[in-house]
Motif scaffolding. Structure first.
Motif, PDB file in Angstrom:
ATOM      1  N   LYS A   1       0.834  -1.203   0.000  1.00 16.85           N
ATOM      2  CA  LYS A   1       0.000   0.000   0.000  1.00 16.85           C
ATOM      3  C   LYS A   1       0.870   1.255   0.000  1.00 16.85           C
ATOM      4  CE  LYS A   1      -3.788  -2.261   2.482  1.00 16.85           C
ATOM      5  NZ  LYS A   1      -4.752  -2.188   1.371  1.00 16.85           N
ATOM      6  N   SER A   2       0.324   2.346  -0.520  1.00 21.55           N
ATOM      7  CA  SER A   2       1.040   3.614  -0.544  1.00 21.55           C
ATOM      8  C   SER A   2       0.018   4.754  -0.494  1.00 21.55           C
ATOM      9  CB  SER A   2       1.890   3.731  -1.805  1.00 21.55           C
ATOM     10  OG  SER A   2       2.615   4.925  -1.826  1.00 21.55           O
ATOM     11  N   PRO A   3       0.191   5.744   0.395  1.00 19.81           N
ATOM     12  CA  PRO A   3       1.257   5.792   1.400  1.00 19.81           C
ATOM     13  C   PRO A   3       0.922   4.906   2.596  1.00 19.81           C
ATOM     14  CG  PRO A   3      -0.156   7.691   1.637  1.00 19.81           C
ATOM     15  CD  PRO A   3      -0.671   6.933   0.439  1.00 19.81           C
ATOM     16  N   VAL A   4       1.953   4.537   3.338  1.00 18.34           N
ATOM     17  CA  VAL A   4       1.796   3.718   4.531  1.00 18.34           C
ATOM     18  C   VAL A   4       2.367   4.479   5.713  1.00 18.34           C
ATOM     19  CG1 VAL A   4       2.542   1.604   5.681  1.00 18.34           C
ATOM     20  CG2 VAL A   4       1.858   1.519   3.297  1.00 18.34           C
ATOM     21  N   ASN A   5       1.629   4.528   6.817  1.00 20.77           N
ATOM     22  CA  ASN A   5       2.173   5.139   8.025  1.00 20.77           C
ATOM     23  C   ASN A   5       3.368   4.340   8.517  1.00 20.77           C
ATOM     24  OD1 ASN A   5       0.147   7.071   8.010  1.00 20.77           O
ATOM     25  ND2 ASN A   5      -1.201   5.859   9.316  1.00 20.77           N
ATOM     26  N   ALA A   6       4.315   5.028   9.135  1.00 21.22           N
ATOM     27  CA  ALA A   6       5.497   4.330   9.637  1.00 21.22           C
ATOM     28  C   ALA A   6       5.176   3.583  10.922  1.00 21.22           C
ATOM     29  CB  ALA A   6       6.624   5.323   9.878  1.00 21.22           C
ATOM     30  N   CYS A   7       5.804   2.433  11.095  1.00 17.46           N
ATOM     31  CA  CYS A   7       5.781   1.723  12.365  1.00 17.46           C
ATOM     32  C   CYS A   7       6.804   2.402  13.267  1.00 17.46           C
ATOM     33  CB  CYS A   7       6.138   0.261  12.160  1.00 17.46           C
ATOM     34  SG  CYS A   7       6.409  -0.646  13.687  1.00 17.46           S
ATOM     35  N   GLU A   8       6.358   2.891  14.406  1.00 16.64           N
ATOM     36  CA  GLU A   8       7.237   3.657  15.296  1.00 16.64           C
ATOM     37  C   GLU A   8       7.705   2.790  16.460  1.00 16.64           C
ATOM     38  OE1 GLU A   8       6.952   7.439  18.348  1.00 16.64           O
ATOM     39  OE2 GLU A   8       5.763   7.466  16.505  1.00 16.64           O
ATOM     40  N   LEU A   9       9.017   2.662  16.583  1.00 19.18           N
ATOM     41  CA  LEU A   9       9.616   1.961  17.708  1.00 19.18           C
ATOM     42  C   LEU A   9      10.174   3.028  18.640  1.00 19.18           C
ATOM     43  CD1 LEU A   9      10.255  -0.907  18.742  1.00 19.18           C
ATOM     44  CD2 LEU A   9      12.456  -0.749  17.576  1.00 19.18           C
ATOM     45  N   GLY A  10       9.439   3.318  19.728  1.00 21.38           N
ATOM     46  CA  GLY A  10       9.809   4.424  20.588  1.00 21.38           C
ATOM     47  C   GLY A  10       9.866   4.046  22.046  1.00 21.38           C
ATOM     48  N   ALA A  11      10.095   5.048  22.879  1.00 20.24           N
ATOM     49  CA  ALA A  11      10.291   4.806  24.307  1.00 20.24           C
ATOM     50  C   ALA A  11       9.046   4.259  24.987  1.00 20.24           C
ATOM     51  CB  ALA A  11      10.731   6.104  24.982  1.00 20.24           C
ATOM     52  N   SER A  12       7.872   4.470  24.388  1.00 22.31           N
ATOM     53  CA  SER A  12       6.637   3.981  24.995  1.00 22.31           C
ATOM     54  C   SER A  12       6.414   2.493  24.752  1.00 22.31           C
ATOM     55  CB  SER A  12       5.441   4.769  24.445  1.00 22.31           C
ATOM     56  OG  SER A  12       5.318   4.571  23.053  1.00 22.31           O
ATOM     57  N   VAL A  13       7.251   1.891  23.916  1.00 26.92           N
ATOM     58  CA  VAL A  13       7.117   0.468  23.604  1.00 26.92           C
ATOM     59  C   VAL A  13       7.873  -0.354  24.645  1.00 26.92           C
ATOM     60  CG1 VAL A  13       7.569  -1.327  21.889  1.00 26.92           C
ATOM     61  CG2 VAL A  13       6.909   0.971  21.160  1.00 26.92           C
ATOM     62  N   ALA A  14       7.190  -1.287  25.273  1.00 27.40           N
ATOM     63  CA  ALA A  14       7.833  -2.120  26.282  1.00 27.40           C
ATOM     64  C   ALA A  14       8.998  -2.892  25.686  1.00 27.40           C
ATOM     65  CB  ALA A  14       6.815  -3.089  26.888  1.00 27.40           C
ATOM     66  N   ASP A  15      10.129  -2.883  26.378  1.00 24.95           N
ATOM     67  CA  ASP A  15      11.319  -3.636  25.965  1.00 24.95           C
ATOM     68  C   ASP A  15      11.805  -3.248  24.576  1.00 24.95           C
ATOM     69  OD1 ASP A  15       9.938  -6.593  27.507  1.00 24.95           O
ATOM     70  OD2 ASP A  15      11.246  -5.072  28.385  1.00 24.95           O
ATOM     71  N   ALA A  16      11.585  -1.995  24.197  1.00 27.18           N
ATOM     72  CA  ALA A  16      11.961  -1.564  22.847  1.00 27.18           C
ATOM     73  C   ALA A  16      13.457  -1.690  22.598  1.00 27.18           C
ATOM     74  CB  ALA A  16      11.518  -0.118  22.626  1.00 27.18           C
ATOM     75  N   GLY A  17      14.271  -1.609  23.639  1.00 26.69           N
ATOM     76  CA  GLY A  17      15.716  -1.651  23.453  1.00 26.69           C
ATOM     77  C   GLY A  17      16.305  -3.040  23.391  1.00 26.69           C
ATOM     78  N   LEU A  18      15.479  -4.080  23.582  1.00 25.69           N
ATOM     79  CA  LEU A  18      16.004  -5.444  23.533  1.00 25.69           C
ATOM     80  C   LEU A  18      16.201  -5.878  22.083  1.00 25.69           C
ATOM     81  CD1 LEU A  18      13.853  -7.193  26.295  1.00 25.69           C
ATOM     82  CD2 LEU A  18      16.149  -6.211  26.476  1.00 25.69           C
TER      83      LEU A  18
END
Length: 219
Positions: free
Chosen positions: A38-55
């Motif tokens: 699909k176009s356009p597609v919203n970005a998937c955001e990996l941010g600080a609010s995501v649990a265990d985002a840094g793993l």
């Protein structure tokens, strides 16, 4: 724009998101961001609010017009491949991407990557960049390429003699040590000065290596 689910999830934009299963071994799951064409597609955001985002994931895949962005100082981390051919991967300073190849393993990287921080660590591994791909580190960003004294981190192209491109913008902090670099063209950005590294005769452009003959690291 968060990752609270296991298994496939369809978002309102038509983006499909797959996260490692709950019963996967640590660091073995895969994050898949699927744009479903699909176009356009919203970005998937990996941010600080995501649990265990840094793993770290075992692998990250962005495909079929998918888009991935990192925010809030988060680094998307993978111990294996990062596949994003034909897709956009973005992050503002200080967020970005970290490739942590397992010892004696090869982590393959592809896609259009423009991030605030680009990090490759875990010595004794290899990061293989798709020929012709571009990694851009933003102004005042971070480039951290860090191998180990007992075994250098290898950075190479997917095809010998064909360049992969690394553009480091002005004001960025650069750490580049214990590396074995080949086929990297950094001519569009600032010079990358290395320590305890080799690559002077390996078709690298705008890289600075220590004098030949100096004991650098044990291969």
């Amino acid at each position: 724009s968060s990752l609270p689910y296991f298994g496939p999830t369809v978002l309102s934009c038509g983006l499909k998101l797959y996260v490692e299963n709950a019963d996967d071994e640590p660091d073995c799951g895969e994050l898949i961001v699927d744009g479903c064409g699909k176009s356009p597609v919203n970005a998937c955001e990996l941010g600080a609010s995501v649990a265990d985002a840094g793993l770290p994931f075992g692998k990250i895949t962005v495909r079929d017009t998918g888009r991935l962005t990192m925010t809030g100082g988060v680094l998307a981390r993978t111990l294996g491949d990062f596949e994003a051919a034909g897709c956009a991967v973005t992050a503002a300073v200080p967020s970005g991407l970290e490739i942590l190849p397992r010892r004696e393993a090869v982590a393959k990287v592809s896609g259009s990557i423009a991030v605030g921080a680009f990090v490759c660590t875990n010595g004794a591994g290899t990061v293989e960049f798709a020929k012709g791909m571009v990694v851009t580190v933003a102004t005042n960003g971070l480039l951290n390429l860090n191998g180990q004294v007992d075994r250098g981190l290898r950075l190479k192209s997917s095809e010998d003699g064909q360049p992969w491109y690394l553009t480091v913008c002005t004001g960025s902090t650069i750490v580049a040590k214990c590396l074995d670099v080949s086929d990297s063209d950094a001519s569009e950005g600032v010079e990358i000065a290395t320590r305890r590294s080799v690559g002077k005769r390996a078709r690298n452009v705008n890289w600075k290596f220590p004098p030949a003959g100096l004991m650098l690291f044990i291969k």
